[in-house]
Design a protein around this motif. Structure first.
Motif, mmCIF file in Angstrom:
data_model
loop_
_atom_site.group_PDB
_atom_site.id
_atom_site.type_symbol
_atom_site.label_atom_id
_atom_site.label_comp_id
_atom_site.label_asym_id
_atom_site.label_seq_id
_atom_site.Cartn_x
_atom_site.Cartn_y
_atom_site.Cartn_z
ATOM 1 N N LYS A 88 5.504 -5.131 -13.784
ATOM 2 C CA LYS A 88 4.477 -5.604 -13.055
ATOM 3 C C LYS A 88 3.966 -4.457 -12.224
ATOM 4 O O LYS A 88 4.784 -4.191 -11.215
ATOM 5 C CB LYS A 88 4.675 -6.926 -12.492
ATOM 6 C CG LYS A 88 4.909 -8.076 -13.527
ATOM 7 C CD LYS A 88 4.974 -9.232 -12.762
ATOM 8 C CE LYS A 88 3.573 -9.620 -12.320
ATOM 9 N NZ LYS A 88 3.515 -10.998 -11.675
ATOM 10 N N VAL A 89 2.700 -4.037 -12.173
ATOM 11 C CA VAL A 89 2.363 -2.578 -11.290
ATOM 12 C C VAL A 89 1.092 -3.207 -10.478
ATOM 13 O O VAL A 89 0.213 -3.683 -11.246
ATOM 14 C CB VAL A 89 2.046 -1.533 -12.370
ATOM 15 C CG1 VAL A 89 1.474 -0.292 -11.381
ATOM 16 C CG2 VAL A 89 3.368 -1.180 -13.096
ATOM 17 N N LEU A 90 1.092 -2.649 -9.253
ATOM 18 C CA LEU A 90 0.237 -3.012 -8.400
ATOM 19 C C LEU A 90 -0.562 -1.626 -8.215
ATOM 20 O O LEU A 90 0.042 -0.766 -7.646
ATOM 21 C CB LEU A 90 0.081 -3.638 -7.189
ATOM 22 C CG LEU A 90 -1.016 -3.901 -6.186
ATOM 23 C CD1 LEU A 90 -1.917 -4.805 -6.979
ATOM 24 C CD2 LEU A 90 -0.281 -4.567 -5.014
ATOM 25 N N GLU A 91 -1.805 -1.496 -8.611
ATOM 26 C CA GLU A 91 -2.744 -0.224 -7.981
ATOM 27 C C GLU A 91 -3.211 -0.417 -7.013
ATOM 28 O O GLU A 91 -4.643 -1.275 -6.858
ATOM 29 C CB GLU A 91 -3.481 0.389 -9.117
ATOM 30 C CG GLU A 91 -4.206 1.627 -8.756
ATOM 31 C CD GLU A 91 -4.847 2.474 -9.744
ATOM 32 O OE1 GLU A 91 -5.449 3.409 -9.455
ATOM 33 O OE2 GLU A 91 -4.969 2.135 -10.770
ATOM 34 N N LEU A 92 -3.102 -0.094 -5.879
ATOM 35 C CA LEU A 92 -4.123 -0.330 -4.579
ATOM 36 C C LEU A 92 -5.190 0.869 -4.697
ATOM 37 O O LEU A 92 -5.112 1.979 -5.044
ATOM 38 C CB LEU A 92 -3.209 0.090 -3.367
ATOM 39 C CG LEU A 92 -1.953 -0.868 -2.939
ATOM 40 C CD1 LEU A 92 -1.288 -0.181 -2.210
ATOM 41 C CD2 LEU A 92 -2.399 -2.114 -2.894
ATOM 42 N N GLY A 93 -6.585 0.342 -4.234
ATOM 43 C CA GLY A 93 -7.592 1.199 -4.204
ATOM 44 C C GLY A 93 -7.967 1.544 -5.573
ATOM 45 O O GLY A 93 -8.267 2.841 -5.836
ATOM 46 N N VAL A 94 -8.150 0.656 -6.574
ATOM 47 C CA VAL A 94 -8.276 1.181 -7.798
ATOM 48 C C VAL A 94 -9.503 1.773 -8.202
ATOM 49 O O VAL A 94 -9.891 2.719 -8.985
ATOM 50 C CB VAL A 94 -8.270 -0.323 -9.021
ATOM 51 C CG1 VAL A 94 -9.417 -1.193 -8.839
ATOM 52 C CG2 VAL A 94 -8.006 0.350 -10.512
ATOM 53 N N GLY A 95 -10.538 1.699 -7.331
ATOM 54 C CA GLY A 95 -11.994 2.320 -7.370
ATOM 55 C C GLY A 95 -12.501 2.128 -8.597
ATOM 56 O O GLY A 95 -12.772 0.898 -8.952
ATOM 57 N N THR A 96 -13.131 3.007 -9.164
ATOM 58 C CA THR A 96 -14.040 2.884 -10.467
ATOM 59 C C THR A 96 -13.012 2.788 -11.739
ATOM 60 O O THR A 96 -13.538 2.913 -12.871
ATOM 61 C CB THR A 96 -15.025 4.179 -10.369
ATOM 62 O OG1 THR A 96 -14.379 5.175 -10.517
ATOM 63 C CG2 THR A 96 -15.945 3.959 -9.345
ATOM 64 N N GLY A 97 -11.590 2.858 -11.444
ATOM 65 C CA GLY A 97 -10.846 2.935 -12.782
ATOM 66 C C GLY A 97 -10.430 4.380 -13.269
ATOM 67 O O GLY A 97 -10.057 4.491 -14.238
ATOM 68 N N ALA A 98 -10.462 5.427 -12.285
ATOM 69 C CA ALA A 98 -10.119 6.622 -12.636
ATOM 70 C C ALA A 98 -8.882 6.710 -13.474
ATOM 71 O O ALA A 98 -8.559 7.581 -14.130
ATOM 72 C CB ALA A 98 -10.334 7.725 -11.638
ATOM 73 N N ASN A 99 -7.898 5.913 -12.859
ATOM 74 C CA ASN A 99 -6.550 6.159 -13.623
ATOM 75 C C ASN A 99 -6.380 5.122 -14.624
ATOM 76 O O ASN A 99 -5.179 5.243 -14.933
ATOM 77 C CB ASN A 99 -5.561 5.760 -12.097
ATOM 78 C CG ASN A 99 -5.677 6.749 -11.366
ATOM 79 O OD1 ASN A 99 -5.407 7.941 -11.345
ATOM 80 N ND2 ASN A 99 -5.533 6.118 -9.831
ATOM 81 N N LEU A 100 -7.187 4.643 -15.123
ATOM 82 C CA LEU A 100 -6.902 3.293 -16.206
ATOM 83 C C LEU A 100 -6.469 4.318 -17.454
ATOM 84 O O LEU A 100 -5.315 3.716 -18.200
ATOM 85 C CB LEU A 100 -8.271 2.829 -16.621
ATOM 86 C CG LEU A 100 -8.910 1.513 -15.583
ATOM 87 C CD1 LEU A 100 -10.136 1.240 -15.963
ATOM 88 C CD2 LEU A 100 -7.615 0.505 -15.635
ATOM 89 N N ARG A 101 -6.809 5.419 -17.510
ATOM 90 C CA ARG A 101 -6.272 5.997 -18.924
ATOM 91 C C ARG A 101 -4.939 6.622 -18.913
ATOM 92 O O ARG A 101 -4.279 6.918 -19.708
ATOM 93 C CB ARG A 101 -7.166 7.247 -19.340
ATOM 94 C CG ARG A 101 -7.338 8.266 -18.189
ATOM 95 C CD ARG A 101 -8.190 9.436 -18.585
ATOM 96 N NE ARG A 101 -9.868 8.930 -18.580
ATOM 97 C CZ ARG A 101 -10.555 8.731 -19.870
ATOM 98 N NH1 ARG A 101 -9.927 8.933 -21.003
ATOM 99 N NH2 ARG A 101 -11.827 8.196 -19.731
ATOM 100 N N HIS A 102 -4.385 6.514 -17.509
ATOM 101 C CA HIS A 102 -3.260 7.122 -17.267
ATOM 102 C C HIS A 102 -2.219 6.042 -17.214
ATOM 103 O O HIS A 102 -0.895 6.261 -17.086
ATOM 104 C CB HIS A 102 -3.005 8.034 -15.858
ATOM 105 C CG HIS A 102 -3.977 9.232 -15.945
ATOM 106 N ND1 HIS A 102 -4.126 9.944 -16.889
ATOM 107 C CD2 HIS A 102 -4.962 9.447 -15.106
ATOM 108 C CE1 HIS A 102 -4.950 10.959 -16.710
ATOM 109 N NE2 HIS A 102 -5.614 10.433 -15.688
ATOM 110 N N HIS A 103 -2.505 4.739 -17.115
ATOM 111 C CA HIS A 103 -1.597 3.489 -17.089
ATOM 112 C C HIS A 103 -0.609 3.636 -18.170
ATOM 113 O O HIS A 103 -0.963 4.008 -19.435
ATOM 114 C CB HIS A 103 -2.262 2.341 -16.977
ATOM 115 C CG HIS A 103 -3.126 1.993 -15.646
ATOM 116 N ND1 HIS A 103 -3.842 1.052 -15.550
ATOM 117 C CD2 HIS A 103 -3.124 2.825 -14.642
ATOM 118 C CE1 HIS A 103 -4.460 1.175 -14.075
ATOM 119 N NE2 HIS A 103 -3.936 2.041 -13.803
#
Length: 229
Positions: A62-77
């Motif tokens: 279970k991972v929490l991303e703080l400040g996900v914004g527009t989802g710039a990190n989604l492809r790196h999850h």
């Protein structure tokens, strides 16, 4: 399952400090449509490599991303991770939800204040963030909340730009009010010290761009009460 974006339980989003936090939300809402242009430029300057490096340290669970914004990190999850992303800005979350749908990513997206998380204690295996604590009004409070929702043995991993030492740091102090007014971000925070003040034990600090950007890895300390901001 599809991505979702909502306040937990339909309750109004809690704001730890109504005036500065509400101002921060308004600023990021206003920037939501332009934010992807900034992350595109950051990527051209090598920022994508740093984001990949951060997410390579995040395992399944279970991972929490703080400040996900527009989802710039989604492809790196990482595959196999159950990711929840929160953000203060509903405008940012709307764009993140659309990006998650395009990428076919399963993620729960919630409007929430990092300073007042609505999750129970010891919920997540990892808390991750990229360039978030520069704009959290009370960073130690936000970091303390990250510590609270981490499971025993969990990890905090995040990228942040920080104050440089010496003369350059004094220039950053002088320019900080302008940076706050223009961008809503602080450029002179001692984030490593804030992590320790929030009750974490720092495992590693990796420096980039001459120490201006740091990748920080920390674990919750034992029997420590966060203080200050």
């Amino acid at each position: 399952p599809p991505a979702s974006s909502a306040r937990p339980g339909g309750r109004p989003m809690p704001l730890a400090d109504a005036t500065p936090t509400a101002r921060t939300r308004r600023r990021w809402d206003a920037k939501a449509r332009a934010y992807d242009r900034f992350t595109w430029l950051e990527g051209r300057l090598g920022g994508s490599k740093l984001r990949r490096r951060l997410w390579s340290l995040v395992g399944p669970g279970k991972v929490l991303e703080l400040g996900v914004g527009t989802g710039a990190n989604l492809r790196h999850h990482p595959p196999g991770a159950e990711v929840t992303g929160i953000d203060l800005s509903p405008g940012m979350l709307a764009l993140a939800r659309a990006r998650a749908a395009r990428l076919g990513k399963a993620i729960s997206l919630l409007e929430m204040d990092a300073q007042a998380l609505s999750f129970p204690d010891a919920t997540f295996d990892t808390v991750a963030a990229t360039y978030v604590f520069c704009s959290v009004p009370e960073p130690v409070r936000g970091l303390g909340e990250a510590r609270r929702v981490l499971k025993p043995g969990g990890r905090l991993v995040f990228l942040e730009h920080v104050r440089l030492p010496g003369f350059l740091g004094r220039i950053m102090d002088w320019l900080n009010p302008l940076a706050q007014a223009m961008m809503g971000s602080n450029i002179n925070r001692d984030t490593v010290s804030n992590v320790k003040r929030a009750g974490f034990e720092v495992e590693a600090v990796h420096n980039y761009l001459g120490g201006l950007v740091k990748l920080i890895v920390a674990r919750p300390g034992q029997d420590h009460t966060p203080s200050g901001n």
